[in-house]
Design a protein around this motif. Structure first.
Motif, short mmCIF file in Angstrom:
data_model
loop_
_atom_site.label_atom_id
_atom_site.label_comp_id
_atom_site.label_asym_id
_atom_site.label_seq_id
_atom_site.Cartn_x
_atom_site.Cartn_y
_atom_site.Cartn_z
N ARG A 1 -0.76 15.33 2.20
CA ARG A 1 -1.11 16.25 3.29
C ARG A 1 -2.39 16.98 2.92
NH1 ARG A 1 3.82 20.36 2.18
NH2 ARG A 1 2.98 21.37 0.32
N GLN A 2 -3.08 17.46 3.96
CA GLN A 2 -4.30 18.24 3.73
C GLN A 2 -3.95 19.70 3.56
OE1 GLN A 2 -7.99 17.04 5.97
NE2 GLN A 2 -6.46 16.50 7.50
N LYS A 3 -4.79 20.37 2.77
CA LYS A 3 -4.64 21.82 2.65
C LYS A 3 -6.02 22.47 2.71
CE LYS A 3 -2.61 25.50 0.04
NZ LYS A 3 -2.43 26.00 -1.31
N GLY A 4 -6.16 23.44 3.59
CA GLY A 4 -7.43 24.19 3.66
C GLY A 4 -8.52 23.49 4.45
N VAL A 5 -8.32 22.26 4.84
CA VAL A 5 -9.27 21.54 5.70
C VAL A 5 -8.46 20.82 6.77
CG1 VAL A 5 -11.18 21.18 4.09
CG2 VAL A 5 -9.23 19.63 4.06
N ASN A 6 -9.16 20.37 7.79
CA ASN A 6 -8.47 19.70 8.88
C ASN A 6 -9.30 18.50 9.34
OD1 ASN A 6 -6.48 19.24 10.76
ND2 ASN A 6 -7.33 20.68 12.25
N ASP A 7 -9.51 17.56 8.43
CA ASP A 7 -10.27 16.36 8.78
C ASP A 7 -9.43 15.49 9.72
OD1 ASP A 7 -12.04 17.35 6.97
OD2 ASP A 7 -11.75 15.78 5.47
N TYR A 8 -10.12 14.67 10.52
CA TYR A 8 -9.38 13.76 11.41
C TYR A 8 -8.55 12.77 10.57
CZ TYR A 8 -12.15 15.54 15.32
OH TYR A 8 -12.71 16.35 16.27
N ALA A 9 -9.10 12.34 9.46
CA ALA A 9 -8.36 11.52 8.49
C ALA A 9 -8.99 11.79 7.13
CB ALA A 9 -8.43 10.04 8.83
N TYR A 10 -8.23 11.61 6.06
CA TYR A 10 -8.71 12.11 4.77
C TYR A 10 -8.39 11.17 3.61
CZ TYR A 10 -3.82 13.45 4.60
OH TYR A 10 -2.46 13.41 4.63
N TYR A 11 -7.87 10.01 3.89
CA TYR A 11 -7.58 9.06 2.80
C TYR A 11 -7.75 7.65 3.35
CZ TYR A 11 -3.32 7.80 5.17
OH TYR A 11 -2.45 7.34 6.11
N SER A 12 -7.79 6.69 2.45
CA SER A 12 -7.75 5.28 2.82
C SER A 12 -6.98 4.56 1.73
CB SER A 12 -9.17 4.72 2.95
OG SER A 12 -9.14 3.37 3.34
N ILE A 13 -6.54 3.36 2.02
CA ILE A 13 -5.78 2.60 1.02
C ILE A 13 -6.69 1.54 0.40
CG2 ILE A 13 -3.88 0.94 0.71
CD1 ILE A 13 -2.30 2.61 2.74
N SER A 14 -6.78 1.54 -0.92
CA SER A 14 -7.61 0.53 -1.57
C SER A 14 -6.80 -0.66 -2.06
CB SER A 14 -8.40 1.15 -2.72
OG SER A 14 -7.54 1.87 -3.58
N ASN A 15 -5.56 -0.42 -2.48
CA ASN A 15 -4.74 -1.52 -3.00
C ASN A 15 -3.28 -1.35 -2.61
OD1 ASN A 15 -6.83 -2.71 -4.87
ND2 ASN A 15 -6.69 -0.64 -5.71
N TYR A 16 -2.71 -2.42 -2.10
CA TYR A 16 -1.26 -2.46 -1.91
C TYR A 16 -0.64 -3.10 -3.16
CZ TYR A 16 -1.92 -1.30 3.06
OH TYR A 16 -2.24 -0.67 4.24
N VAL A 17 0.69 -3.30 -3.11
CA VAL A 17 1.39 -3.97 -4.20
C VAL A 17 1.03 -5.45 -4.18
CG1 VAL A 17 3.68 -4.63 -5.07
CG2 VAL A 17 3.30 -2.32 -4.15
N ASP A 18 0.78 -6.03 -5.35
CA ASP A 18 0.56 -7.48 -5.45
C ASP A 18 1.91 -8.17 -5.60
OD1 ASP A 18 -0.42 -10.02 -5.79
OD2 ASP A 18 -0.85 -9.73 -7.93
N LEU A 19 2.25 -8.99 -4.60
CA LEU A 19 3.56 -9.67 -4.60
C LEU A 19 3.49 -11.07 -5.20
CD1 LEU A 19 4.49 -8.50 -1.01
CD2 LEU A 19 5.63 -7.75 -3.11
N ASP A 20 2.29 -11.49 -5.60
CA ASP A 20 2.12 -12.83 -6.17
C ASP A 20 2.33 -12.76 -7.67
OD1 ASP A 20 -0.06 -15.53 -5.45
OD2 ASP A 20 0.93 -15.14 -7.37
N ASN A 21 3.31 -13.50 -8.16
CA ASN A 21 3.63 -13.45 -9.59
C ASN A 21 2.64 -14.21 -10.45
OD1 ASN A 21 5.87 -11.86 -9.20
ND2 ASN A 21 7.19 -13.64 -8.82
N THR A 22 1.81 -15.04 -9.82
CA THR A 22 0.80 -15.77 -10.58
C THR A 22 -0.48 -14.94 -10.60
OG1 THR A 22 -0.17 -16.93 -8.70
CG2 THR A 22 1.82 -17.89 -9.68
N THR A 23 -1.59 -15.56 -10.92
CA THR A 23 -2.85 -14.81 -10.96
C THR A 23 -3.42 -14.59 -9.56
OG1 THR A 23 -4.02 -16.89 -11.27
CG2 THR A 23 -3.50 -15.62 -13.26
N GLY A 24 -2.77 -15.15 -8.55
CA GLY A 24 -3.25 -14.97 -7.18
C GLY A 24 -2.93 -13.58 -6.65
#
Ligand SMILES: [Zn+2]
Length: 442
Positions: free
Chosen positions: A82-105
């Motif tokens: 959550r934001q505190k002290g500011v009120n941006d329209y959006a304030y984060y982005s996702i760079s990495n999800y979980v890797d579900l591939d057990n190999t090097t892929g």
């Protein structure tokens, strides 16, 4: 997140576009950052965390602070930032999800590759101006579900901008009623909840501030969910992870938003290079004078072709002074990006508005134009300052070549530069602050 971020970053800066609105815009530019991925938690650190949690679980059960038997109810998570002290329209982005591939892929829950090999969590990075947001504690980590603190760590350095062998992170670990454990990692030093191991937290309760401790290339939250048996759970459910979402309200895989509009006195640089003490120089400016160059910046997440933005700069009397459109042409989303245009402001004094339509929503910010300089253009300070409390403001620069001493409290606030020449010093209990803000700011 990874350590070769600066290279990625500065390639982007070389892509300055100079003639997007050839009639009026004086200088334009853009940049983007998809934080390049590497290991968030080293193997040693991970083993140590798991060992500590096991020890604490055993103790807490014996002390009656933790149930030995887990509930069969599937605990789901509410949002964890959550934001505190500011009120941006959006304030984060996702760079990495979980890797579900057990190999090097690579394979994330959506059958995409927004992850890195072996990643066991989800990385949420703050934007724009992540160091500034961290310094001001603007993005808080909150408990996605109620539970018991089974481990926490604090006091580790939190301004990492190169990944690799960085040592431990600051983190809080919450065990839920169903035995799952949420790891909240990379927190700002000193920010983790003051509650002790064994105490309970409510859903939505403060846990810490997004920081860059441990193996990290910039401020982000690594959220990792473990099953009661210790297996990694991807909280997101989709075509490649069809097990039911851990989220009460799962958000979109690619969730494009206009995060923030800003006006600046200098070209914005939201991706500073890595250094011992990385900081953001925001140069936000909301008070301008006639004839001054103003920079109009737009900060996005998940911007991708063919999204169109319509920009308007509106005079105090409500008429449109400038209007232009811009279309993203990249095929893969920019996880974060910014664009700016600059104009020399005319003489219409009053409160102006900068508006941008994007994704069916109008976003706005306001700024002021004054017809006269509300403060001197320059200061050149050659005399000693003794036992004084004073704020000096200048439009362009403040230069100083003498001492501030005898319990003075002095602030230099200029629009462009503060120059500390030989002879400048601060002594005898004095306080000196410098800021690039210009006339009429804070
Ligand atoms: Zn991570």
């Amino acid at each position: 997140m990874k350590n070769n971020l600066p290279a990625t970053l500065f390639l982007c800066f070389s892509l300055l576009i100079t003639i997007l609105n050839p009639l009026m815009a004086q200088e334009t530019g853009f940049g983007y950052l998809n934080p390049t991925p590497t290991e968030c938690v080293s193997l040693d650190e991970r083993a140590d965390i798991e060992r500590q949690i096991k020890i604490n679980q055993k103790r807490l059960v014996s002390e009656g602070k933790l149930q030995s038997k887990n509930s069969t109810v599937n605990v789901q998570l509410d949002w964890i930032l959550r934001q505190k002290g500011v009120n941006d329209y959006a304030y984060y982005s996702i760079s990495n999800y979980v890797d579900l591939d057990n190999t090097t892929g690579l394979r994330d829950y959506n059958c995409g590759t927004r992850t890195y090999d072996g990643h066991q969590g989800v990385d949420f990075f703050t934007f724009p101006f992540w160091w500034d947001k961290m310094d001001n504690s603007n993005v808080e980590v909150i408990a996605g579900a109620a539970g018991t603190i089974v481990y926490k760590s604090d006091g580790n350095f939190d301004r990492r901008c190169v990944n690799g062998n960085n040592g431990n992170w600051n983190a809080v670990y919450i065990q839920h009623a169903d035995g799952t454990i949420a790891w909240y990692g990379h927190l700002k030093s000193g920010s983790p909840t003051t509650k002790a191991i064994g105490q309970t937290v409510e859903k939505g309760e403060y846990l810490g501030v997004v920081g860059s401790s441990g193996n990290s290339s910039g401020p982000h939250l690594h959220l990792e969910i473990k099953s009661s048996g210790g297996a990694t759970i991807d909280p997101f459910s989709g075509t490649c992870n069809n097990i039911g979402s851990k989220w009460i309200n799962q958000r979109a895989y690619s969730d494009s938003k206009l995060c923030k509009l800003m006006t600046h006195g200098l070209a914005p640089t939201p991706y500073p290079s890595c250094s011992v003490n990385p900081v953001d120089v925001v140069n936000e400016k909301t008070n301008f004078v006639t004839g001054e160059r103003a920079y109009f910046a737009i900060y996005y997440r998940d911007q991708v072709s063919p999204q169109v933005s319509t920009h308007r700069i509106i005079k105090p009397n409500g008429t449109i002074w400038q209007q232009w459109t811009h279309q993203a042409t990249n095929v893969s989303p920019y996880y974060s990006s910014y664009w700016y245009w600059s104009y020399f402001l005319p003489s219409d004094a009053g409160t102006w508005k900068f508006e941008v339509d994007y994704n069916g929503q109008t976003h706005e910010t306001i700024f002021n134009v004054n017809t006269t300089f509300p403060c001197p253009k320059n200061y050149n300070i050659v005399n000693e300052i003794n036992n004084a409390t004073q704020k000096l403001e200048a439009v362009d620069f403040i230069a100083s070549s003498n001492k501030i001493q005898l319990n003075s409290n002095i602030t230099y606030d200029s629009g462009k530069r503060i120059i500390l020449n030989p002879g400048f010093s601060v002594t005898n209990g004095s306080i000196f602050k410098a800021q690039i803000d210009g006339c009429g700011g804070n």
